[in-house]
Design a protein around this motif. Sequence first.
Motif, PDB file in Angstrom:
ATOM      1  N   LEU A 172       0.736  -1.540   0.295  1.00  0.00           N
ATOM      2  CA  LEU A 172       0.515   0.072  -0.312  1.00  0.00           C
ATOM      3  C   LEU A 172       0.743   1.402  -0.257  1.00  0.00           C
ATOM      4  O   LEU A 172       0.650   2.098  -0.553  1.00  0.00           O
ATOM      5  CB  LEU A 172      -1.118   0.322   1.306  1.00  0.00           C
ATOM      6  CG  LEU A 172      -1.986  -1.376   1.517  1.00  0.00           C
ATOM      7  CD1 LEU A 172      -2.503  -1.091   2.270  1.00  0.00           C
ATOM      8  CD2 LEU A 172      -2.757  -0.938   0.213  1.00  0.00           C
ATOM      9  N   ARG A 195       1.579   9.751  -6.238  1.00  0.00           N
ATOM     10  CA  ARG A 195       1.942  10.827  -5.623  1.00  0.00           C
ATOM     11  C   ARG A 195       2.450  11.438  -6.556  1.00  0.00           C
ATOM     12  O   ARG A 195       3.552  12.596  -6.957  1.00  0.00           O
ATOM     13  CB  ARG A 195       1.662  11.818  -4.414  1.00  0.00           C
ATOM     14  CG  ARG A 195       2.701  10.666  -4.338  1.00  0.00           C
ATOM     15  CD  ARG A 195       3.190  11.416  -2.421  1.00  0.00           C
ATOM     16  NE  ARG A 195       4.529  10.649  -1.716  1.00  0.00           N
ATOM     17  CZ  ARG A 195       4.233   9.513  -0.839  1.00  0.00           C
ATOM     18  NH1 ARG A 195       2.843   8.669  -0.983  1.00  0.00           N
ATOM     19  NH2 ARG A 195       5.890   8.766  -0.151  1.00  0.00           N
ATOM     20  N   ARG A 236       1.874   1.710  -4.055  1.00  0.00           N
ATOM     21  CA  ARG A 236       0.644   2.380  -4.432  1.00  0.00           C
ATOM     22  C   ARG A 236       0.617   3.785  -4.151  1.00  0.00           C
ATOM     23  O   ARG A 236       0.237   4.912  -4.824  1.00  0.00           O
ATOM     24  CB  ARG A 236      -0.405   1.567  -3.858  1.00  0.00           C
ATOM     25  CG  ARG A 236      -0.020   0.221  -4.142  1.00  0.00           C
ATOM     26  CD  ARG A 236       0.131  -0.359  -5.884  1.00  0.00           C
ATOM     27  NE  ARG A 236      -1.741   0.320  -6.546  1.00  0.00           N
ATOM     28  CZ  ARG A 236      -1.781   0.477  -7.429  1.00  0.00           C
ATOM     29  NH1 ARG A 236      -0.471   0.012  -8.021  1.00  0.00           N
ATOM     30  NH2 ARG A 236      -2.399   0.132  -8.193  1.00  0.00           N
ATOM     31  N   SER A 237       0.863   3.915  -3.051  1.00  0.00           N
ATOM     32  CA  SER A 237       0.421   5.327  -2.160  1.00  0.00           C
ATOM     33  C   SER A 237       1.468   6.597  -2.809  1.00  0.00           C
ATOM     34  O   SER A 237       1.686   7.463  -3.464  1.00  0.00           O
ATOM     35  CB  SER A 237       0.770   5.499  -0.906  1.00  0.00           C
ATOM     36  OG  SER A 237      -0.044   7.183  -0.265  1.00  0.00           O
TER      37      SER A 237
END
Length: 266
Positions: free
Chosen positions: A27, A35, A30-31
């Motif tokens: 995760l 950005r 993915r974060s």
Amino acid sequence: MSKLGKTGVIFAVFGMLFAGIGGWIWLGERSFEARSVAAEGTIIEMDRYRDSDHKTMFRPIAEFTDANGRRHKFASKTSSSSPAFSVGENIAVLYDPAAPHDARIDSFSQRYLLPVIFMAFGGLFLLIGGGAAGSSLSSARTTARLKQSGLRVEGTVVDVFKDESVRINGRSSWRIVAEATHPETGELRDYTSDRLWDRPVGVDIGNGVPVYLSRGGAKAYFVDAANASRSSARHVRNDQTPPAVTAPNLAGRSFGRRTRSFGRSA
């Protein structure tokens, strides 16, 4: 819960921990991807070093130019035992525009291999541990049901042996084999106890042991090893080899129909 069941719970907890760590890393990647900004980069060095186990490892060091024309150099957080890239090789880079020094080589092995390994091992531990714990709980429920509504008969111990098929913390279990006649069918069978993690001191061939049998021809049973009769003259530690015993004289005993196959333990 049995010792095997408790071990299963421990495996399941570690499995959830490993899977959770892997999921958290996944995760996080993915974060970061959401950005980040893409750029072209180049491998400028393969840093060679020795890890804590004194194994030679290689860590790629890359350089890229951000959207403002500034050049940045970063070392990958992922190392390998052999060079994964060649110096001068062109690569895809992801970087955080608010902090260009926070950059990644955009490849599966560099970003997602580690969390996948954690989740795979976590899932395996969870599967094994959950299966062992579930089996133990199911066995405990069956035992409770047999004690409450099953047929209680007095069996005779015909064997006490060390079961080497499963070892926990280097220890093997013991099992008691009892023969008993099913009151509904008249069939004489051998019934094997659950694993006993302490040697059943004083339980000898010929001693009595309660056996709980299911009604209606079902194969579930439970050998109540904890309440087996014991020979008080025996004083043997758990780590000693059981003394030789002589089977009792059973001449003239009527058994009815006899089956020497093993049933299915609760």
